[in-house]
Design a protein around this motif. Structure first.
Motif, short mmCIF file in Angstrom:
data_model
loop_
_atom_site.label_atom_id
_atom_site.label_comp_id
_atom_site.label_asym_id
_atom_site.label_seq_id
_atom_site.Cartn_x
_atom_site.Cartn_y
_atom_site.Cartn_z
N CYS A 455 -31.66 14.77 -0.57
CA CYS A 455 -31.43 14.44 0.83
C CYS A 455 -31.38 15.70 1.69
N ARG A 456 -31.84 15.57 2.91
CA ARG A 456 -31.77 16.69 3.85
C ARG A 456 -31.58 16.13 5.27
N PRO A 457 -31.00 16.93 6.16
CA PRO A 457 -30.86 16.46 7.55
C PRO A 457 -32.22 16.20 8.16
N SER A 458 -32.29 15.17 9.00
CA SER A 458 -33.54 14.83 9.66
C SER A 458 -33.21 14.13 10.96
N GLY A 459 -33.58 14.75 12.08
CA GLY A 459 -33.31 14.15 13.38
C GLY A 459 -31.82 13.91 13.56
N GLY A 460 -31.47 12.67 13.88
CA GLY A 460 -30.06 12.32 14.04
C GLY A 460 -29.44 11.75 12.80
N GLY A 461 -30.02 12.05 11.62
CA GLY A 461 -29.46 11.49 10.40
C GLY A 461 -29.90 12.25 9.17
N ALA A 462 -30.51 11.55 8.22
CA ALA A 462 -30.90 12.17 6.97
C ALA A 462 -32.16 11.50 6.43
N ARG A 463 -32.91 12.25 5.65
CA ARG A 463 -34.06 11.72 4.92
C ARG A 463 -33.82 11.98 3.44
N CYS A 464 -33.83 10.90 2.66
CA CYS A 464 -33.58 11.01 1.22
C CYS A 464 -34.80 10.49 0.47
N GLU A 465 -35.19 11.19 -0.59
CA GLU A 465 -36.37 10.81 -1.36
C GLU A 465 -36.01 10.71 -2.83
N ARG A 466 -36.75 9.84 -3.51
CA ARG A 466 -36.47 9.59 -4.93
C ARG A 466 -37.73 9.07 -5.60
#
Length: 808
Positions: A455-466
């Motif tokens: 997960c990493r910060p993205s815009g006003g939230g987070a982007r998580c990949e799996r």
């Protein structure tokens, strides 16, 4: 010129039963948007339209045979939509044909696995006991939150008439709720109070009688809970009855309802459903299906915008040999209703739970909490079918860190694509990057909070990949966040998930709160919670009565009655105060997370020394967080430190020692510590675990505090809770704890549910003056919360560790 008022749903149903196709078309136009709003939460793409069409066709057939609802068409329709989705899933998963399915489905009621026990809740039982017309108005006005003017045509009333009917229905619900409580055999002293509580809520009691109820409720946790539910039956309806009818996706249904549209295009699919029926199913349904086919054609002729000739050409392929023509309906008696016939629903019981194949099987880790919107799922074989949920754990509290939980499950027959989860956080809530988490993550994969996510910060939230999610499996990721002190209260976090061609969405109902208990840690797996602790101050050994008090005897068991002095029990001459607590972990269990809490009189928190089992020397632990609160005897602090690595390196079970926490000694002083753990337990079912902490003063002006426990998915699910509380006095009774199912009895100390905070701590044999570490067990409802109440004492609530069996 007078205008004829619109006919009510009940009138339209009676007309439909007599063969009036236009009447059923009007019902379709009124309610198809709601059916579509629900179907789109359960299935994907165009299959939602097929499900809606099939549901209307089933009800039309049932009405043609004299069955179906009388007033509550909306709830009946939503129930049939859910059953239709379940039936389709079973046909796909077992390879059944439609004809085989007629034999396979016994037509018995089915309780949604994600909501087991919900129908047994008192508010649900009370609702289901009401007349159907009352249930209908409560559903539209209170659950769906429609304005009376919008509900008026459905019930054949004016807007004022709807408001008056809703008022009577709410009063009826309160009375039914009280009767349910009286039927559960309450304590003798509670019965007269419960009998008059309905009048009390309406303000219909004399001042003297109201005062008597006030006094009783102030000391009775059960009756206080009843009073809270009676005073806010609207909330109970939305929290309990909404999911009862719609299922776990109620939040998404409510959000999508306003966006739904009807029209002839959807109605055309009713025709298509009939055309796809096999000969065997047509023969089984017989005249009822023929009636439905004929009426559907008539509805299309009335409702569609296409030329009549084209619609006639599209009529269902029902040759005379396969479906006999229906006999002409006999004229009904005035006021009479056709006799009901057996149906897939509980006869005579109104709306019921229906199957929803969302999380089948005992290993299901995912079930969205009440109020969470789950996204659509894939429909056909050989595809991934994703289910999503997002919720804050505990609460998102201003100026506090917190946790947002994301859960996904693949109910399809094939792996998903690469998962990308986009989390939109509320304004003022920001992701804490992984590098700043330190040890705030699980130590072992089986119960981990990462599970392959990045997960990493993205815009006003987070982007998580799996990586792709295999079929039949679930995954969870818990995001550490920080809430700004000026963050506005409002909408909760939102989730968008992309996996190849599959896309799902979810929305949390709860956002930022001004107060509550934020989550310190959360995880899922075969996990449970444990906590031990002890005091660091005690009565002076040389004083008369101290030995008796230390053994929990006599009437001087409060720190207010002694000049408190250091307790020093270790063999280390360098310590001034020390105590031990014995920790016993489950067989084969390992430490997932461990937090150390310590508290004492005084306003200056500082380090504490700790010696785990197997170590010969102490380790100094510095607080990562500390809070100071004002108590009647002066200020007190609570400190916290994450000691997960220290606990993982220790032996499995044994004595934990703590020493030399800063404390102000003397009369009414206290000092103590508690080790709180989340551990694996191979003998436990798949469970959720969360640790919430909040240095909250309970007592004095705030005799009762309720801390919401968001992000869990219980429905009459058994739970274990470890409570850490400071400054409780054994001699001051009236301390009660509830998790929503009445006052709880602690497993240690005096085991008195009317005096929970009695100076006892798990792992310590003696009196622990001003220190309480208690274990309680309870069943959690659909809207769980921890209620702490005290009549005489003033305590500092520290933390709760909770493990609850996940829905299966």
């Amino acid at each position: 010129m007078s205008v004829e008022p619109p006919r009510s749903d009940a009138d339209l149903l009676r007309a439909s039963a007599q063969g009036d196709a236009a009447a059923y078309g009007q019902l379709y136009r009124r309610h198809s948007a709601a059916a579509r709003a629900l179907a789109r939460q359960l299935v994907r793409g165009t299959e939602a339209e097929d499900v809606v069409a099939e549901a209307f066709t089933k009800i039309l057939d049932l009405v043609g045979r004299g069955g179906g609802p009388e007033w509550g068409f909306r709830t009946y329709l939503l129930t049939v939509v859910r059953r239709t989705v379940h039936d389709r899933s079973r046909v796909e998963s077992r390879g059944l044909t439609a004809g085989e399915f007629e034999d396979y489905d016994p037509g018995l009621p089915f309780v949604d696995p994600a909501l087991v026990g919900l129908e047994k809740s008192l508010i649900a039982r009370a609702y289901l006991s009401l007349p159907e017309r009352w249930r209908a108005v409560l559903w539209h006005v209170e659950v769906e939150r429609c304005r009376p003017a919008a509900v008026a045509p459905l019930l054949g009333l004016s807007a004022n008439g709807v408001a008056a009917l809703a008022y009577r229905a709410r009063e009826g619900l309160r009375q039914a709720y009280l009767q349910a409580h009286l039927g559960s055999q309450p304590r003798r002293e509670c019965r007269p109070v419960l009998g008059r509580m309905g009048a009390y809520v309406r303000g219909g009691l004399a001042r003297r009688d109201s005062r008597l109820i006030d006094e009783h409720v102030g000391r009775c946790e059960e009756c206080n809970g009843v009073l809270l539910e009676l005073a806010d039956v609207n909330r109970g309806l939305r929290v309990m009855v909404g999911p009862l009818i719609v299922g776990p996706v109620f939040g998404g249904y409510a959000a999508a309802l306003a966006k739904g549209t009807g029209g002839a295009a959807g109605l055309l699919r009713v025709l298509a459903v009939l055309r796809r029926a096999t000969r065997r199913r047509r023969a089984t349904l017989g005249g009822g299906l023929a009636v439905a086919a004929a009426m559907t054609t008539a509805i299309l002729l009335i409702s569609a915008d296409q030329p009549t000739g084209r619609l006639v050409a599209a009529s269902p392929d029902l040759p005379p040999s396969s479906a006999p023509a229906p006999p002409p309906p006999s004229p009904p008696q005035p006021g009479a209703r056709p006799a009901p016939v057996s149906s897939p629903l509980w006869p005579g019981a109104g709306p019921v739970l229906v199957p929803s194949p969302l999380w089948p099987g005992p290993r299901s880790p995912l079930a969205p909490s009440t109020g969470t919107a789950a996204g659509p799922v894939g429909a056909s074989l050989g595809q991934a079918r994703l289910r999503a949920a997002i919720d804050p754990l505990g609460a998102l509290v201003r100026a506090q860190p917190g946790i947002v939980g994301v859960r996904l499950r693949n109910d399809g027959d094939a792996p998903s694509g690469e998962l990308a989860a986009l989390v939109d956080l509320p304004k003022g809530v920001t992701l804490i990057p992984t590098a700043r988490l330190h040890q705030a993550a699980a130590l072992h994969g089986p119960a981990g909070t990462a599970d392959g996510w990045a997960c990493r910060p993205s815009g006003g939230g987070a982007r998580c990949e799996r990586a792709p999610l295999p079929p039949g499996q679930g995954t969870a990721v818990f995001l550490r966040v920080r809430v700004d002190e000026k963050a506005p209260e409002g909408a909760g976090p939102a989730l968008r998930v992309e996996a190849g061609g599959v896309r799902v969405r979810a929305q949390a109902e709860d956002g930022v709160r001004a107060s509550g208990a934020p989550a310190r840690f959360a995880t899922e797996g075969k996990v449970t919670v444990r906590a031990v602790g002890n005091a660091l101050l005690t009565c002076p050994e040389e004083r008369v009565g101290c030995a008796e008090a230390r053994s929990r005897q006599g009437d001087q068991r409060d720190n207010d009655l002694w000049p408190m002095a250091p307790l020093d029990r270790d063999d280390d001459p360098a310590t001034r105060s020390s105590s031990a607590a014995r920790l016993v972990l489950p067989k084969g269990g390992r430490v997932v997370w461990a937090g150390l809490y310590w508290s004492a009189s005084g306003d200056r928190a500082g380090p504490i020394r700790v010696r785990p089992p197997g170590r010969r020397s102490y380790v100094t632990v510095h607080p990562s967080n500390a809070a100071v609160r004002e108590l009647p005897n002066g200020p007190a602090y609570q400190a916290f430190a994450d000691v997960s690595m220290l606990a993982a390196e220790a032996r499995r079970s044994g004595l934990w020692w703590a020493a030399d926490a800063p404390a102000v000694e003397g009369t009414a002083g206290y000092a103590g510590w508690s080790l709180v753990l989340v551990v694996t337990d191979p003998g436990e079912p798949y469970s959720q675990a969360v640790v919430l902490d909040s240095a909250t003063v309970v007592g004095g002006p705030r005799r009762r505090v309720r801390l919401p426990i968001g992000g869990l998915t219980p429905a009459a699910a058994p739970a274990r809770a470890e409570l850490v509380t400071w400054e409780g006095d054994a001699g001051l009774t009236g301390d009660r704890v509830s998790l929503g199912s009445g006052a709880l009895t602690p497993a240690g100390g005096d085991r008195d549910r009317a005096n929970v905070f009695d100076g006892s701590a798990t792992g310590a044999a003696e009196m622990t003056f001003g220190v309480d570490v208690d274990t309680v067990g309870a069943e959690l409802g659909a809207d769980p919360g921890l209620t702490i109440a005290t009549d005489k004492d003033v305590v500092l609530f520290g933390a709760v560790a909770l493990s609850v069996r996940a829905r299966s």
